[in-house]
Design a protein around this motif. Structure first.
Motif, short mmCIF file in Angstrom:
data_model
loop_
_atom_site.label_atom_id
_atom_site.label_comp_id
_atom_site.label_asym_id
_atom_site.label_seq_id
_atom_site.Cartn_x
_atom_site.Cartn_y
_atom_site.Cartn_z
N LEU A 55 58.68 63.15 6.11
CA LEU A 55 58.71 62.24 4.95
C LEU A 55 59.60 61.05 5.26
CD1 LEU A 55 59.11 64.33 1.66
CD2 LEU A 55 57.08 63.11 2.46
N PHE A 56 59.01 59.90 5.48
CA PHE A 56 59.79 58.69 5.74
C PHE A 56 60.45 58.25 4.42
CE2 PHE A 56 59.99 53.99 6.12
CZ PHE A 56 60.88 53.92 7.18
N GLU A 57 61.71 57.89 4.50
CA GLU A 57 62.49 57.52 3.30
C GLU A 57 62.40 58.61 2.23
OE1 GLU A 57 61.58 53.61 1.86
OE2 GLU A 57 62.32 52.65 3.67
N ALA A 58 62.26 59.86 2.66
CA ALA A 58 62.17 61.00 1.74
C ALA A 58 61.04 60.84 0.73
CB ALA A 58 63.51 61.19 1.01
N GLN A 65 69.49 43.00 11.69
CA GLN A 65 68.61 42.24 10.79
C GLN A 65 68.44 42.93 9.44
OE1 GLN A 65 65.35 39.93 13.31
NE2 GLN A 65 65.08 42.11 13.58
N HIS A 66 68.69 44.24 9.42
CA HIS A 66 68.42 45.02 8.20
C HIS A 66 69.36 46.20 8.18
CE1 HIS A 66 66.42 46.99 5.01
NE2 HIS A 66 65.35 47.45 5.61
N VAL A 67 70.06 46.39 7.06
CA VAL A 67 71.11 47.41 6.99
C VAL A 67 70.58 48.80 6.65
CG1 VAL A 67 73.21 48.07 5.71
CG2 VAL A 67 72.90 45.72 6.45
N GLU A 68 69.35 48.93 6.20
CA GLU A 68 68.85 50.24 5.80
C GLU A 68 69.12 51.24 6.94
OE1 GLU A 68 64.85 50.36 4.24
OE2 GLU A 68 65.25 52.31 3.32
N PRO A 69 69.56 52.46 6.58
CA PRO A 69 70.04 53.39 7.61
C PRO A 69 69.04 53.73 8.71
CG PRO A 69 70.87 54.07 5.49
CD PRO A 69 69.93 52.93 5.22
N ASP A 70 67.74 53.59 8.46
CA ASP A 70 66.81 53.88 9.57
C ASP A 70 66.96 52.86 10.69
OD1 ASP A 70 65.62 52.11 7.66
OD2 ASP A 70 63.64 52.43 8.51
N HIS A 71 67.76 51.81 10.46
CA HIS A 71 68.02 50.83 11.52
C HIS A 71 69.51 50.67 11.82
CE1 HIS A 71 63.85 50.02 11.04
NE2 HIS A 71 64.04 49.74 9.77
N THR A 72 70.35 51.49 11.22
CA THR A 72 71.78 51.27 11.45
C THR A 72 72.59 52.54 11.76
OG1 THR A 72 72.11 51.29 9.06
CG2 THR A 72 72.03 49.12 10.13
N VAL A 112 62.49 41.51 1.81
CA VAL A 112 61.44 41.96 2.72
C VAL A 112 62.12 42.86 3.79
CG1 VAL A 112 59.53 41.26 4.23
CG2 VAL A 112 60.36 39.66 2.49
N HIS A 113 62.79 43.89 3.43
CA HIS A 113 62.54 44.71 2.28
C HIS A 113 63.78 44.86 1.39
CE1 HIS A 113 62.85 49.44 2.18
NE2 HIS A 113 62.44 49.09 1.00
N TRP A 114 64.95 44.50 1.89
CA TRP A 114 66.20 44.55 1.13
C TRP A 114 66.76 43.13 1.08
CZ3 TRP A 114 69.85 49.29 2.61
CH2 TRP A 114 69.27 50.47 2.18
N ALA A 139 61.93 42.25 11.58
CA ALA A 139 62.53 43.32 10.76
C ALA A 139 61.43 44.25 10.25
CB ALA A 139 63.39 42.73 9.64
N ASP A 140 61.46 44.64 8.97
CA ASP A 140 60.45 45.59 8.47
C ASP A 140 59.04 44.96 8.36
OD1 ASP A 140 61.88 47.92 8.18
OD2 ASP A 140 62.30 47.64 6.05
N ALA A 141 58.98 43.65 8.23
CA ALA A 141 57.68 42.99 8.03
C ALA A 141 56.75 43.26 9.22
CB ALA A 141 57.87 41.49 7.86
N LEU A 200 60.20 46.32 13.28
CA LEU A 200 61.08 47.49 13.42
C LEU A 200 60.33 48.82 13.39
CD1 LEU A 200 64.24 46.36 11.45
CD2 LEU A 200 63.91 46.53 13.91
N HIS A 201 59.04 48.78 13.03
CA HIS A 201 58.21 49.99 13.06
C HIS A 201 56.83 49.59 13.57
CE1 HIS A 201 61.20 52.03 10.53
NE2 HIS A 201 61.13 51.02 9.67
N GLY A 202 56.26 50.42 14.42
CA GLY A 202 54.89 50.14 14.85
C GLY A 202 54.83 49.31 16.11
FE1 FEO Z 1 63.66 48.89 5.17
FE2 FEO Z 1 62.69 50.32 8.17
O1 FEO Z 1 63.79 49.96 6.72
#
Ligand code: FEO
Length: 387
Positions: free
Chosen positions: A23-26, A79-86, A147-149, A166-168, A218-220
């Motif tokens: 589960l990504f981001e739960a 570029q993005h603080v969300e924990p999946d990148h930090t 996009v996204h935080w 980043a996430d885009a 950051l993904h894909g």
């Molecule tokens: Fe908004 Fe991949 O984190």
């Protein structure tokens, strides 16, 4: 999974994929895993663009070490603080304690809330459009709030014309999974940033003058050959337009009677040459249904009355759509109720709060099971969705 790939002589993919978390981001099911991307730029100075999630820290650090070939890292760009990148930063700083962390004022404010025991004293605070020179490579920082935080920025590298986005432009799925980009990118987009179409459009305006040859998100996967197609998709998604002129039918059905009507309508639409997709919300992937509601131009919501309201999964779908600015659709409604049907009215009330939703009348009103009386409503719905 260890993955080191040369994007060019100087830019190396050092991220990694994982199948561990389902589960990504739960929240979002990821049966095909997830990629946590990170990029190393080797020039007179060495920069690392983004860290990774805890799931892949060990592989990431090994990839970095291999790619550096004995050099050190000057900058870590966050570029993005969300924990999946930090989250990976903690282990990273133990090996590279002298690195300068690059981010905006907001980046550091948000980082300090996550990592309360880290001082982040060695830092470079950037502003919008600042340029960091590494030698031949120059990174221009373009802010992309929501996009996204709110703290997100993207980085345009002008020598190789690469956008680190980043996430885009990301997607669900590990990098070794050979799957179509569009479906999993759409599910990711509407799951994660669908609410922020205006902000995605604002980012597009800022990028309009740039010559972009590759996108590294950051993904894909890295986007190069299909760049024009990807940009076109994002323009459709960000403006809440539909990709397919067809019908999507998300439904719930407790004892199969609503489902029978859904199957009947599907067949009757297909006989008329309409592209139709259906989803049983109790059994199929929820965020694929959310994604399909944005993909198709026409939607039929079919559900039962439950607790004087609507069946829970349909309620959840309508909430998810409303939160993501669902708009610009032609909509049919099928309600089922055995003694006091309320589903149709509640769906209408919810949709009335959204922008540019045309509801086809009359709705299909089933009392327990399809009756002869439903024929006129079903024929009318099929007719109005095909004209
Ligand atoms: Fe908004 Fe991949 O984190």
């Amino acid at each position: 999974m260890k993955t080191n790939t040369y994007i060019s002589d100087s830019i190396i993919y050092v991220g990694a994929s994982s199948y561990e978390d389902k589960l990504f981001e739960a929240h979002f099911e990821i049966p095909n895993g997830m990629a946590y991307n990170s990029y190393l730029i080797l020039d007179d100075k060495v920069a690392l663009v983004d860290a990774v999630d805890k799931l892949v820290v060990a592989d990431w650090l090994e990839n970095i070490k291999d790619a550096l070939k004995g050099r050190n890292i000057d900058y870590l760009i966050v570029q993005h603080v969300e924990p999946d990148h930090t989250v990976g930063i903690l282990e990273f700083l133990k090996i590279y304690p002298d690195v300068t962390i690059v981010g905006s004022e907001m980046t550091f404010r948000m980082l300090s809330n996550y990592f309360r025991d880290v001082s982040f004293s060695n830092k470079l605070i950037i502003k919008e459009n600042d340029v960091l020179s590494l030698g031949k490579h120059h990174l221009k920082f373009i802010f992309a709030p929501m996009v996204h935080w709110p703290e997100v920025f993207v980085s345009y590298e002008s020598y190789e014309k690469i956008l680190f986005s980043a996430d885009a432009f990301g997607k669900f799925g590990a990098l070794d999974k050979d799957e179509d980009w569009t479906d999993e990118a759409r599910r990711y987009y509407f799951g994660i940033v669908g609410k922020y179409g205006m902000q995605v459009q604002a980012l597009f305006n800022k990028l309009a003058s740039l010559d972009i040859k590759k996108i590294c998100s950051l993904h894909g996967p890295i986007i190069e050959e299909n760049l024009a197609e990807v940009l076109d998709k994002y323009k459709i998604w960000a403006t809440y337009n539909s990709e397919v002129d067809g019908v999507f039918i998300p439904y719930t059905s407790v004892y199969g009677n609503t489902e029978k009507v859904v199957f009947e309508i599907k067949s009757r639409l297909e006989e008329k040459g309409v592209q139709v997709e259906i989803s049983n919300l109790s059994r199929d992937d929820f965020f694929s249904a959310v994604s399909n509601c944005f993909k198709y131009s026409k939607i039929i919501f079919a559900t039962t009355t439950y607790n004087m309201s609507i069946f829970p999964y349909m309620n959840e779908l309508l909430t998810a759509l409303s939160e993501r600015n669902f708009q610009n659709k032609k909509v049919g409604i099928i309600e089922n109720g055995s003694w006091a049907p309320t589903a149709g009215k509640i769906i209408k009330d919810k949709l009335s709060l959204l922008k540019n939703i045309e509801i086809v009348e009359p709705i299909v009103h089933i009392v327990s099971s399809r009756s002869e009386k439903n024929e006129l409503e079903i024929a009318g719905l099929v007719e109005k969705l095909t004209n």
